[in-house]
Design an enzyme around this catalytic site. Structure first.
Site, short mmCIF file in Angstrom:
data_model
loop_
_atom_site.label_atom_id
_atom_site.label_comp_id
_atom_site.label_asym_id
_atom_site.label_seq_id
_atom_site.Cartn_x
_atom_site.Cartn_y
_atom_site.Cartn_z
N MET A 261 0.83 -1.20 0.00
CA MET A 261 0.00 0.00 0.00
C MET A 261 0.87 1.25 0.00
SD MET A 261 -2.99 1.34 0.02
CE MET A 261 -3.10 3.12 -0.05
N GLU A 296 4.56 0.88 -5.91
CA GLU A 296 4.14 1.73 -4.78
C GLU A 296 4.88 3.06 -4.82
OE1 GLU A 296 1.52 0.57 -3.63
OE2 GLU A 296 1.84 -1.50 -4.24
N GLU A 318 -4.46 3.38 -10.79
CA GLU A 318 -3.95 2.01 -10.85
C GLU A 318 -3.53 1.58 -12.26
OE1 GLU A 318 -2.88 0.73 -8.40
OE2 GLU A 318 -4.01 1.55 -6.71
N1 B3K Z 1 -3.54 0.80 -3.73
C1 B3K Z 1 -3.28 -0.46 -3.10
C2 B3K Z 1 -4.42 -1.42 -3.15
C3 B3K Z 1 -5.48 -1.20 -2.14
C4 B3K Z 1 -6.48 -2.32 -2.17
C5 B3K Z 1 -7.62 -2.05 -1.29
N2 B3K Z 1 -8.51 -3.18 -1.23
C6 B3K Z 1 -2.07 -1.11 -3.64
C7 B3K Z 1 -1.68 -0.72 -5.01
O1 B3K Z 1 -2.38 -0.89 -5.97
O2 B3K Z 1 -0.62 -0.19 -5.14
ZN ZN Z 2 -1.43 0.49 -7.19
#
Ligand code: B3K
Ligand code: ZN
Length: 861
Positions: A261, A296, A318
């Site tokens: 995360m 990340e 994403e």
């Molecule tokens: N943004 C987070 C994913 C969060 C998932 C929540 N259920 C990791 C990523 O895509 O980098």
């Molecule tokens: Zn991501």
């Protein structure tokens, strides 16, 4: 009766009623009684006097407005509604939460004794009452108070103060100068070993880097640290983006729902995506870690500095960030192999999602549980959509578009349209039609028909596009269609048309289009949809000879692999049609000569020797013929093994790696392991010794391949290897995940009993998503013959587990249900058996929103 979960719609978006100018959070940590005090400065946007705050599983201790206990407050199970508010006010809310009993791994929870948080998408509301939505941005100041057994008290931004308290506890205060939405908030408290390093940005600022791992694991941290430094350098050189805080922290925890995360300045990672040493991690693990650390980190700009207006826009960050991490891996390693990986993910998982009840556009329009939309569609198809823009615009214009996007929207919460508009404005290219990719779900089909006119030396190509629904009224998409034409000698023919030479790709924009290529001296072999230039299904009747020509001569490694996959696909289909399970001699001959010559990248060669996955093959059939697919695949593998035995033996014996992580050594291991996988299916004398010596290796890639080969052929040594592995690695759960996964892939009837027995193995724990995924996830994904047993025992195993997980961790349950979502693709008997499991779930008392949404969709069909 409890109320049915309600869906939210993109079309209903309304901007927030209030601005939050600052937020000060204080945490007094205690396993069951953590007290959270949240003080915010709020201003009504349009004179609104009513404020709705999100909050779930919170005990409200106090709610004050401008220092007075507020009376006009209404509490619901998921919100706190304040009325009669002034235009500007200070809001102080005190809540009590219980991290220890929070097994959902969302909000604040304990992972092996360390406090940590996961707030995306809507976990912040499990910490305090707040407008928990991505378009409410504010600056955070966070004070953490904890016992001395938690020496590290961490949050986002910079540490501004720390000290001890009279009662023996200590505290740390953090301030994050960058405004952020609540989903990027993070807190960690625990005892760790820390790997520290630094990075000098290209403008000369020193950034401190710190990686926190469980005590005793420091030796497994350097790879992640190096990956981070590489990611920082790459983002500067390719995207001209520099890091913006003085410190970047990564914490590895064992209990985590996904990979990692991107919380601002304080990433929290699943320990499986950080920890690696040659003894414990495979080459693939090393690669995955590098790409996730990169992913990340790249979010710092694409996600954190510029974030999403609402969760329907998730692909804004994403899709774009997956595209960026794919490019990072391709620039650092092999572009061809990375493309193969990406396409396999699309074909194996995304096409299946598109064909099932959870099909949605990359920008969904309706959501019950947001966590259900962190999907291969939003992520991977989202990345393909960005990649198509990159193909249409070219690198230079694409980068201009990125700069403009960031310049315009830094510090804002925006939409996918804002992104595409920046790309349009920077490049001058009209992407209006292209935007349809954001709203249409399903996998489009492209049908290609070709014709060669010898007298005019002209090659004619007619391309027709069809929406997945076969709906002729749906507007056509803008599809970049890359291709290469090969002449008889395997040389590339220039793509000359009346309008000039095609350099990048054909623009497919209509339902049907005709292209004429001039000066084509002989009938060419077309390499269509080169590099998978669009996420579509291609229909073209290739002959085996044409595909073998592409395999030999195409300029793109990806295209060569793709040709081989097509060959296997045609072979499997015709075997099933004819009942004749023999692989074409020409195919065996081609594979044999590839192994004989051992030219080029050996890792690619290993891929060329691999049959398409079960799911990829399955996607070719209206009704999935489970037994036939498994039998044909096994038969083909045995035939390849037998026909290539000598070549593989020679190659295996002639190659050795030095154990390093250099691409050359990784490739040797990949190839040798593939060779062993085949040889173990023959009577080769080499096998016994190879299994033993590979198993004795202290390199996990080499060792695990021995176990994997033994399992796949149920070799006599299998039991002994399993047991030795257990004694050697029982202390390391991440390594044991590999062992669990291999048990789950056992190709015999005993596997169900085995899995039930493994539930009691000391390393197994249902509350840990990594363990569940390793054992049951691998079973359902990688063992089609047993999972789809006609007696329904495989389905029952998954059904039982889902019922348990529903009470422990709904997010994980919801991910594990995926195999049931395709129930309609199977024969009548299996359909009924899977339906029965889905119905069991539908009737479950206390069914979570996460499962409800999927079960309901699955059964509605
Ligand atoms: N943004 C987070 C994913 C969060 C998932 C929540 N259920 C990791 C990523 O895509 O980098
Ligand atoms: Zn991501």
């Amino acid at each position: 009766m409890t109320q049915k979960p309600q869906a939210k719609y993109l079309k209903d978006y309304v901007a927030p009623s209030h601005r939050v100018d600052s937020l000060a959070l204080t945490f007094e940590l205690s396993p069951r009684n953590t007290i959270v005090t949240a003080i915010s400065e709020c201003s009504a946007v349009d004179g609104e006097s009513r404020l709705v705050l999100d909050g779930v599983d919170l005990e409200l201790l106090s709610c004050q407005v401008n220092g007075e206990e507020w009376q006009a407050v209404e509490k619901t199970p998921s919100s706190l509604i304040l009325t009669a508010l002034p235009a500007h006010f200070e809001l102080k809310i005190v809540t009590k939460i219980s991290p220890q009993t929070n097994t959902s791994l969302e909000g604040l929870y304990l992972s092996d004794g360390a406090y940590c948080t996961q707030c995306e998408a809507e976990g912040f509301r499990k910490i305090t009452y707040f407008m928990d939505r991505p378009d409410v941005l504010t600056t955070y100041t966070v004070t953490i108070i904890g016992e001395s057994k938690y020496p590290y008290l961490l949050s986002n931004g910079n540490k501004v103060q720390e000290g001890s308290l009279e009662d023996g506890r200590h505290f740390a205060k953090w301030h994050d100068p960058h405004k952020k939405p609540s989903y990027l908030f993070a807190l960690v408290a625990g005892d760790f070993d820390v790997l520290e390093d630094s990075y000098k940005t290209k403008s000369g600022r020193d950034v401190k880097l710190a990686l926190f791992v469980d005590t005793g694991n420091l030796h497994k941290a350097p790879h992640a640290m190096r990956s981070l430094q590489k990611a920082m350098a790459w983002d500067e050189s390719r995207f001209d983006l520099e890091y913006d805080l003085d410190i970047y922290m990564i914490v590895a925890v064992d209990f985590f729902n996904m990979g990692a995360m991107e919380n601002k300045g304080l990433n929290v990672f699943n320990s499986a995506c950080v920890l690696a040493s040659q003894e414990t991690a495979t080459d693939r693990d090393f690669h995955t870690i590098e790409s996730i650390v990169g992913h990340e980190y790249f979010h710092n700009w694409t996600g954190n500095r510029v974030t999403c207006r609402d969760w329907f826009q998730l692909s804004l960050k994403e899709g774009l960030t997956v595209f960026r991490d794919q490019e990072f891996s391709s620039d650092l390693g092999s572009r061809g192999l990375n493309r193969i990986d990406a396409v396999m993910a699309m074909r194996t998982h995304q096409f299946a999602e598109d064909a099932g009840p959870m099909a949605h556009p990359i920008r969904p329009e309706k959501v019950i549980e947001m966590n259900n939309f962190y999907t291969v569609t939003v992520y991977n198809k989202g990345a393909e959509v960005i990649r198509m823009m990159h193909t249409l615009l070219g690198e230079v214009h694409f980068q201009k578009g990125m700069q403009l996007y960031i310049e315009r929207h830094d510090g804002q919460a925006v939409t996918c349209d804002d992104f595409v508009n920046a790309m349009m404005d920077a490049s001058g290219m009209d992407l209006t039609q292209f935007k349809l990719w954001y709203e249409q779900y399903g996998t489009p089909r492209l049908n290609v028909v070709t014709e060669y006119d010898n007298t005019k030396q002209r090659y004619i190509m007619t391309v027709t596009q069809r929406h997945a629904d076969n709906d002729p009224v749906k507007a056509p998409l803008h599809i970049p269609f890359k291709l290469e034409l090969l002449d008889e000698q395997g040389q590339s023919i220039p793509l000359l048309t009346q309008q000039g030479e095609i350099k990048r790709a054909l623009d497919i924009t209509e339902h049907e289009q005709r292209f004429e290529f001039e000066q084509v001296a002989t009938k060419p072999v077309p390499v269509l949809l080169e590099d998978f230039s669009a996420p579509v299904l291609l229909e073209y009747s290739y002959t085996i000879d044409e595909l073998l020509h592409i395999l030999r001569f195409a300029r793109s490694d990806y295209a060569r692999w793709e040709a081989m996959q097509q060959i296997f696909m045609i072979a499997v289909k015709s075997a099933i049609d004819s009942g004749e399970y023999t692989l074409d001699k020409r195919v065996l001959g081609a594979l044999s000569s590839l192994v004989k010559t051992l030219e080029g990248d050996l890792a690619l060669l290993a891929e060329l020797l691999s049959l398409p996955t079960f799911d990829t093959l399955a996607s070719q059939f209206e009704t999935i013929p489970v037994e036939a697919l498994v039998t044909v695949s096994n038969a083909f593998e045995s035939q390849i093994a037998k026909a290539l035995q000598q070549d593989l033996e020679l190659a295996y014996a002639s190659l050795s790696d030095t154990g390093s992580l250099e691409a050359h050594d990784v490739a040797i291991r990949a190839f040798k392991n593939k060779a062993l996988y085949y040889l173990v299916k023959t009577d080769s004398n080499l096998v016994e010794g190879a299994l033993d010596s590979q198993f004795a290796s202290d390199n996990m890639t080499t060792k695990l391949a021995s176990l994997k080969a033994a399992v796949s052929a149920e070799h006599d040594k299998m039991a002994q290897l399993f047991s030795e592995f257990d004694s050697q690695w029982r202390h390391d759960p991440l390594v044991m995940d590999k062992w669990l996964a291999l048990h789950a892939s056992l190709p015999n009837d005993a596997v169900i009993a085995k899995i039930n027995a493994l539930y009691d193995h000391p390393c197994f724990e249902k509350g840990n998503p990594n363990r569940v995924r390793a054992l049951i996830g691998s079973f359902a994904r990688n063992n089609p013959a047993q999972f789809h047993r006609i007696d329904g025992k495989g389905y029952e195993l998954l059904g039982d587990l889902l019922i348990e997980l529903n009470g422990i961790n709904p997010q994980n349950a919801s991910r594990m249900i995926t195999p049931f979502m395709s129930w309609q693709r199977f024969d009548e008997t299996r359909q009924q058996l899977m339906r029965a499991q889905l119905t069991r779930l539908a009737n479950l008392e206390g069914l979570s929103d996460d499962l409800y949404e999927k079960v309901e969709k699955a059964l509605a069909q």
